[in-house]
Design an enzyme around this catalytic site. Structure first.
Site, mmCIF file in Angstrom:
data_model
loop_
_atom_site.group_PDB
_atom_site.id
_atom_site.type_symbol
_atom_site.label_atom_id
_atom_site.label_comp_id
_atom_site.label_asym_id
_atom_site.label_seq_id
_atom_site.Cartn_x
_atom_site.Cartn_y
_atom_site.Cartn_z
ATOM 1 N N SER A 46 0.964 -1.310 0.046
ATOM 2 C CA SER A 46 0.204 0.114 0.100
ATOM 3 C C SER A 46 0.829 1.332 -0.124
ATOM 4 O O SER A 46 0.382 2.368 -0.692
ATOM 5 C CB SER A 46 -1.037 -0.057 1.215
ATOM 6 N N GLU A 47 1.968 1.141 0.721
ATOM 7 C CA GLU A 47 2.984 2.221 0.536
ATOM 8 C C GLU A 47 4.390 1.890 0.573
ATOM 9 O O GLU A 47 4.842 0.776 1.298
ATOM 10 C CB GLU A 47 2.800 3.181 1.639
ATOM 11 N N THR A 48 5.437 2.811 0.094
ATOM 12 C CA THR A 48 6.764 2.632 0.230
ATOM 13 C C THR A 48 7.199 3.783 0.280
ATOM 14 O O THR A 48 6.754 4.966 -0.301
ATOM 15 C CB THR A 48 7.287 2.007 -1.375
#
Length: 304
Positions: A46-48
C-alpha cells in the site's frame, strides 16, 4: 548498477503478518520521482517510503511516500514504520526511554515520538496537522450504492463528511459489524458519486467492535491510489478521531484515547491508537500511534 537496500515491516501490530506492510528504502538519494514510483509499483504494497537528507538541517530526515499509484503528501503507517526502521538501523541518536525526531513530508514537518524498550522502539507516535472538516456529502443513497449496502445501513445521526489531517478522506458511519462485513466497494460508482468532492478515499466505520479495548471498527478503500483496501490507515485515523470528538461520539475532557481496529476482513488485524486533545471545544492536538514488527529486507539492483 546501484544496489538499493530496503526493509519490510508490519505496522500497527505486535505480530508478524498482521497490520499494514511497508517497504522502506534506506537511502533515496539520487532517485528520480519516476524511479521512486516504479519501485513502489514493484514492491506492490500500500505504501513504500524513501529516506532522504532533510531540507532543513534542524530536522532529522525527509521522507517521500508512494503508493503503487502516486505520491502522498503524508501518511500514518509509512511515517511510523519508517521511524521504526531508522531506529532499528541505528540511524537515530540512541539512549533514553523516549526519542523525538522531526520528519519532513510533503505536507510539512511531522514530529514523531518513539517510546523505547530494551533499546528498540516499543510504541511510536506521530503528531498530525490540525483537522479540517467538510464538505458534507448529502447523498447517502449514492454512497450506499457504491458500498453495496442499503441506505438504511448508513447512520442518519452522523454526517457523511470529508475530514483531513493532511490528506482528505470521506468518512461514512454505518450501523453495525454486519454491515461492515457486507461492504463491496464499486470503483466505477465511486468515481461518479464522489467527482464533485475531489476525494476518492472512502473510510467506513462502525461503533460495534470485535475486540475488547477497541473503540471503532474501520475499513478504508482507495483504489485510485492503487490500494483496493488498506489494512491500516494511520493518515485517516487522526481525522477519524477528530470526527468522533467533534460530533460527541467520544468525549475529550480534555483528551480522548481511541483504538481503531482495521484490516480484520483482510486477515491482517491492525490496532491504531489515536489521541485527540481538546480545549474550549476546539481540537488542539492529534496524535496517532502503534507498534511495528520487523519482517525482513533485501536489495534491488537499479541500472543507472
Amino acid at each position: 548498477m546501484r544496489r538499493l537496500q530496503y526493509r519490510i515491516v508490519d505496522v500497527f501490530t505486535d505480530r508478524m503478518f498482521g497490520g499494514n506492510p511497508l517497504a522502506v528504502f534506506l537511502d533515496g538519494r539520487g532517485l528520480s520521482e519516476t524511479e521512486m514510483q516504479a519501485l513502489a509499483r514493484e514492491m506492490n504494497l500500500s505504501e513504500t517510503t524513501f529516506v532522504l537528507p532533510p531540507d532543513d538541517p534542524a530536522n532529522d530526515f525527509r521522507v517521500r511516500i508512494f503508493t503503487p499509484g502516486r505520491e502522498l503528501p503524508m501518511a500514518g503507517h509509512p511515517t511510523i514504520g519508517t521511524a521504526f526502521v531508522l531506529a532499528r538501523e541505528k540511524m537515530l541518536p540512541g539512549g533514553g526511554e523516549t526519542l523525538t525526531i522531526r520528519l519532513e513530508e510533503k505536507v510539512g514537518l511531522i514530529p514523531v515520538r518513539l517510546e523505547m524498550k530494551d533499546g528498540v522502539p516499543d510504541k511510536i507516535w506521530m503528531t498530525q496537522p490540525q483537522p479540517t472538516f467538510g464538505p458534507v456529502f448529502p447523498n447517502a443513497a449514492a454512497v450506499a450504492e457504491m458500498l453495496g449496502i442499503d441506505p438504511a445501513d448508513i447512520r442518519n445521526d452522523l454526517p457523511i463528511e470529508v475530514v483531513s489531517c493532511g490528506m482528505p478522506f470521506l468518512f461514512v458511519p454505518v450501523r453495525d459489524l454486519a454491515t461492515m462485513r457486507r461492504l463491496s466497494f464499486n470503483r466505477d460508482l465511486s468515481r461518479r458519486a464522489l467527482e464533485s468532492l475531489e476525494v476518492s478515499e472512502v473510510f467506513v466505520f462502525a461503533l460495534e467492535v470485535e475486540n475488547a479495548g477497541s473503540t471503532v471498527h474501520s475499513r478504508m478503500f482507495a483504489p485510485e491510489l492503487g490500494v483496493p483496501e488498506d489494512p491500516a490507515t494511520g493518515g485517516a485515523s487522526g481525522p477519524l478521531g477528530s470526527y468522533l470528538v467533534r460530533y460527541g461520539v467520544v468525549s475529550a475532557q480534555p483528551k480522548a484515547s481511541i483504538v481503531s481496529e482495521q484490516g480484520i476482513e483482510m486477515g491482517r488485524p491492525s490496532f491504531i491508537h489515536i489521541e485527540i486533545t481538546q480545549e474550549a471545544n476546539e481540537i488542539t492536538e492529534v496524535k496517532v500511534g502503534g507498534r511495528t514488527v520487523f519482517v525482513g529486507g533485501g536489495e534491488i539492483e537499479l541500472g543507472i
